[in-house]
Design a protein around this motif. Structure first.
Motif, PDB file in Angstrom:
ATOM      1  N   GLU A 180       0.832  -1.205   0.000  1.00 41.52           N
ATOM      2  CA  GLU A 180       0.000   0.000   0.000  1.00 41.52           C
ATOM      3  C   GLU A 180       0.877   1.269   0.000  1.00 41.52           C
ATOM      4  O   GLU A 180       1.986   1.257  -0.496  1.00 41.52           O
ATOM      5  N   THR A 182      -0.541   4.434  -1.203  1.00 41.36           N
ATOM      6  CA  THR A 182      -0.966   5.092  -2.436  1.00 41.36           C
ATOM      7  C   THR A 182      -1.171   6.582  -2.206  1.00 41.36           C
ATOM      8  O   THR A 182      -1.875   6.988  -1.278  1.00 41.36           O
ATOM      9  N   SER A 184      -2.757  10.119  -3.232  1.00 42.13           N
ATOM     10  CA  SER A 184      -3.905  10.677  -3.944  1.00 42.13           C
ATOM     11  C   SER A 184      -3.753  12.190  -4.031  1.00 42.13           C
ATOM     12  O   SER A 184      -3.268  12.829  -3.097  1.00 42.13           O
ATOM     13  N   ALA A 195      -4.189   9.225  -8.645  1.00 43.25           N
ATOM     14  CA  ALA A 195      -3.674   8.369  -7.581  1.00 43.25           C
ATOM     15  C   ALA A 195      -2.548   7.518  -8.152  1.00 43.25           C
ATOM     16  O   ALA A 195      -2.623   7.055  -9.299  1.00 43.25           O
ATOM     17  N   THR A 197       1.377   5.215  -6.777  1.00 42.65           N
ATOM     18  CA  THR A 197       2.224   4.748  -5.681  1.00 42.65           C
ATOM     19  C   THR A 197       3.682   4.992  -6.025  1.00 42.65           C
ATOM     20  O   THR A 197       4.157   4.565  -7.086  1.00 42.65           O
TER      21      THR A 197
END
Length: 248
Positions: A180, A182, A184, A195, A197
């Motif tokens: 995870e 991420t 935004s 969005a 990563t």
């Protein structure tokens, strides 16, 4: 995130920021923007994140964030490190930890004089429309967000937010054993604009802090038996000029 093997060009980055309020740049392109620092310089700079101190100001009681901080003045062609001082954000921008002076341990001299940071300053001065007739307060933040099987790490515990400055660069230095995280980007009214990563060293995003908010989801370890952390550099710029800042 989309990978680009080459420098997208300053004009392209300026256009992306002008059109959308932000620009995402993949690792290889950022390296080019930084004038391709040597492997030794990059490794030495990354090592500075192994000596960060626990953030004692977390209002949520968390001990998952380590950091150091430094302040510079950007004047024309000169960049001068200022005496160590507090970091302050109004509660308007940081509802969790704002409203107080927060004194973090200073960024070490080797990191502050790194060729990587010198290259980043030079790149930001070209990407962001910094007025050469104004002085700017630039704040450097080193962050390490740690995660365990019992406690996720929260890169932005204040949620979607603005930093209360003019321009922001967020650059990933290292990501180890994580799921995870991420990022935004949204307009102030909450409309999502994108969005992605940050996964590789030097993946970066450049932001117009007046026009967009940003936030990052919590991170968790992939393997609970191994250390899990996310190392990020944040560099912000705020005009000290007499003329009002134009909010587009």
């Amino acid at each position: 995130m989309t990978r680009s093997p080459t420098d997208p060009g300053m004009e392209t980055l300026r256009s992306r920021i002008d059109d959308h309020g932000f620009a995402v740049v993949a690792s290889a392109a950022t390296r080019a923007l930084l004038d391709n620092p040597t492997v030794g310089a990059v490794e030495a700079f990354q090592a500075a994140w192994d000596d960060l101190c626990v953030d004692q100001y977390m209002a949520d009681g968390g001990r998952y964030r380590r950091r150091r901080h430094a302040v510079f003045q950007v004047s024309g062609d000169a960049i001068v490190r200022l005496p160590h001082q507090a970091h302050y954000q109004a509660t308007e921008y940081n509802s969790l930890n704002g409203g107080i002076e927060r004194w973090f341990e200073p960024v070490g001299q080797p990191a502050a004089h790194s060729a990587v940071l010198t290259g980043l300053f030079a790149a930001c001065r070209q990407i962001f429309p910094l007025d050469p007739h104004h002085d700017y307060r630039a704040e450097l933040h080193q962050f390490r967000i740690e995660a365990t099987v019992d406690a996720a790490g929260r890169p932005t515990p204040e949620g979607m937010h603005r930093d209360g400055v003019d321009w922001v660069c967020v650059m990933l230095m290292k990501r180890a054993n994580l799921a995870e995280g991420t990022t935004s980007i949204a307009r102030p009214d909450g409309t999502t604009l994108g969005a992605f990563t940050l996964t590789d060293t030097f993946d970066a995003v450049f932001l117009d802090d007046h026009r967009v908010m940003h936030g990052v989801t919590a991170v968790r370890p992939l393997d609970p038996a191994l250390p899990a952390y996310r190392d990020v550099l944040v560099l912000t710029f705020k005009s000290l000029g007499k003329d009002p800042i134009t909010i587009r």
